[in-house]
Write a protein that holds these residues in place. Structure first.
Motif, short mmCIF file in Angstrom:
data_model
loop_
_atom_site.label_atom_id
_atom_site.label_comp_id
_atom_site.label_asym_id
_atom_site.label_seq_id
_atom_site.Cartn_x
_atom_site.Cartn_y
_atom_site.Cartn_z
N THR A 34 -3.36 6.12 -1.36
CA THR A 34 -2.63 5.02 -1.99
C THR A 34 -3.31 4.72 -3.32
OG1 THR A 34 -3.96 3.20 -1.12
CG2 THR A 34 -2.22 4.06 0.31
N SER B 60 0.85 -1.20 0.00
CA SER B 60 0.00 0.00 0.00
C SER B 60 0.88 1.24 0.00
CB SER B 60 -0.94 -0.01 1.22
OG SER B 60 -1.78 -1.13 1.21
N ALA C 208 2.06 4.77 -0.23
CA ALA C 208 1.44 6.09 -0.14
C ALA C 208 1.91 6.95 -1.31
CB ALA C 208 1.81 6.75 1.18
#
Length: 432
Positions: free
Chosen positions: A228, A212, A214
């Protein structure tokens, strides 16, 4: 044989990944979520902050681009080296009597903090609190180490000078003229420490999303939203814990550090008689070359040698071969050893050799830049970030809070790095 996923081959064949404890899959973030605190980065800093905040009753979501410990945290030598690079007296001179002493105490206790976390949460990471040994290659560097030891003793640390004879016995080789030992340190299996922090944080109530990455953040109405590819988290505050893998996230934040590659190699398990002749008490020395060597044995009897790496694939492999040759120079009994692993990762260096604690927005705080001392210092930084997230005012934090100032000419950092490394290597060769 397990390797580091999504990494170039010369850096991927990690002993720590191959010997990691089982860890559950942590699915990527899909859709929208809310939390008291969102943490970007699942290394020592982010996971330690998540653990402390979750234990304090906050709702916490961690966003990790790969898997917990994927970056420098899970690739390091595992040496627990307490304290900042600046000596305690220099901290007092630079930051004043109050903050300087608080910084020396807080960061100097990084080893005991880490050991207590490991024991409290039952983390299985081959903890060996044997002290952190520094070995001198010249009289000049020995004098410098002795000065550091004397300063730390005046600040209450168990920090001793070690004679040439005793260093030779502790190392198992007569290669150094003396040294010092900080008995607050030791060594661990770094990836298993990271995985243990992740498990402890989840048991306390934190949610960790792997895969995930960012991609950015925005602030509005007193809250922060971190995006994300698959979703977003809106929280009261965000902690950015991305260190040498910050890239473009956080705007100019990534330009406050210079990523420098560090590489390691590891043997197959050694025979008992050879293993007993090398580092018989389990120390993990770091020497005083300009381009340092650091080395240790593992719990299963392997020998690990580490040092500065290089940028390209071929150059990285040459540096890893140079480490194998340096290991045999130090311990000729390794001449017939099989070398099973070779890997590496990026260390975040800062301009002033201090970690950076940067307020990116009123409710977004970043902590990064551990200058090769990330095992202990990233752990400490996690607790300082947690202090801030729980309401501690900036002036009461045990670290100076500064604006994120990019290093001048950061875009050209790689042009001179190779030449600088070559020059330092030459100076080390002649012990100048």
């Amino acid at each position: 044989m397990a390797q580091i996923a999504n990494e170039r081959p010369a850096l991927a064949n990690s002993l720590w990944t191959a010997t990691a404890n089982n860890s559950p899959d942590r699915p990527s973030l899909i859709g929208k979520a809310e939390a008291d605190t969102v943490i970007v980065g699942g290394g020592f800093t982010g996971l330690c902050a998540a653990l402390h905040l979750a234990e304090a009753g906050q709702s916490v979501i961690v966003l990790e681009a790969e898997t917990p410990g994927w970056g420098a945290s899970g690739r390091s030598g595992g040496q627990v080296n307490p304290g900042l690079k600046l000596n305690p007296d220099d901290l007092v001179a630079k930051f004043g009597d109050d903050l300087g002493h608080r910084m020396a105490k807080r960061w100097g206790n990084g080893g005991p903090l880490l050991f207590d976390l490991i024991k409290k949460h039952g983390i299985q990471c081959d903890l060996a609190p044997v002290g952190f040994l520094r070995t001198a290659t010249s009289q000049k560097t020995l004098t410098g180490l002795q000065t550091i030891a004397r300063q730390w003793r005046t600040h209450g640390a168990d920090y001793d000078e070690v004679s040439r004879r005793d260093v030779s016995q502790m190392v198992g080789a007569d290669a150094y003229i003396g040294g010092v030992i900080d008995r607050r340190g030791g060594n661990i299996h770094p990836l298993n420490y990271a995985l243990g922090l992740a498990e402890a944080a989840e048991k306390a109530g934190a949610i960790i999303h792997g895969h995930s990455r960012a991609t950015g953040y925005s602030t509005a109405s007193g809250k922060v939203t971190v995006q994300t590819k698959g979703g977003e988290v809106t929280a009261q505050r965000a902690l950015v814990c991305t260190n040498a893998y910050t890239d473009d996230f956080g705007g100019k934040l990534g330009k406050t550090v210079v990523p420098v590659t560090s590489v390691q190699v590891a043997t197959a398990p050694l025979s008992n008689n050879i293993a007993r002749s090398i580092l018989p008490d389990g120390h993990s020395p770091t020497d005083t070359r300009r381009l340092i060597f650091y080395f240790r044995k593992t719990a299963d009897g392997r020998f690990v040698m580490g040092g500065r790496g290089a940028m390209g694939e071929g150059s990285t492999r040459k540096r890893q071969q140079a480490l194998r040759e340096a290991a045999v120079d130090l311990y000729p009994q390794l001449g017939d050893a099989e070398w099973d692993y070779a890997w590496g990762g990026n260390v975040a260096m800062t301009r002033d050799s201090l970690p950076g604690l940067h307020l990116l927005a009123p409710n977004v705080l970043a902590g990064l830049g551990f200058n090769g001392r990330g095992v202990a210092n990233a752990t400490v930084m996690g607790t300082i970030l947690a202090d801030w997230a729980m309401g501690t005012p900036a002036e009461k934090l045990d670290m100076i809070l500064t604006e994120a100032r990019p290093i001048p000419f950061h875009a050209f950092r790689n042009i001179g790095l190779g030449a600088t490394m070559a020059a330092l290597r030459l100076l080390d060769r002649f012990r100048l």
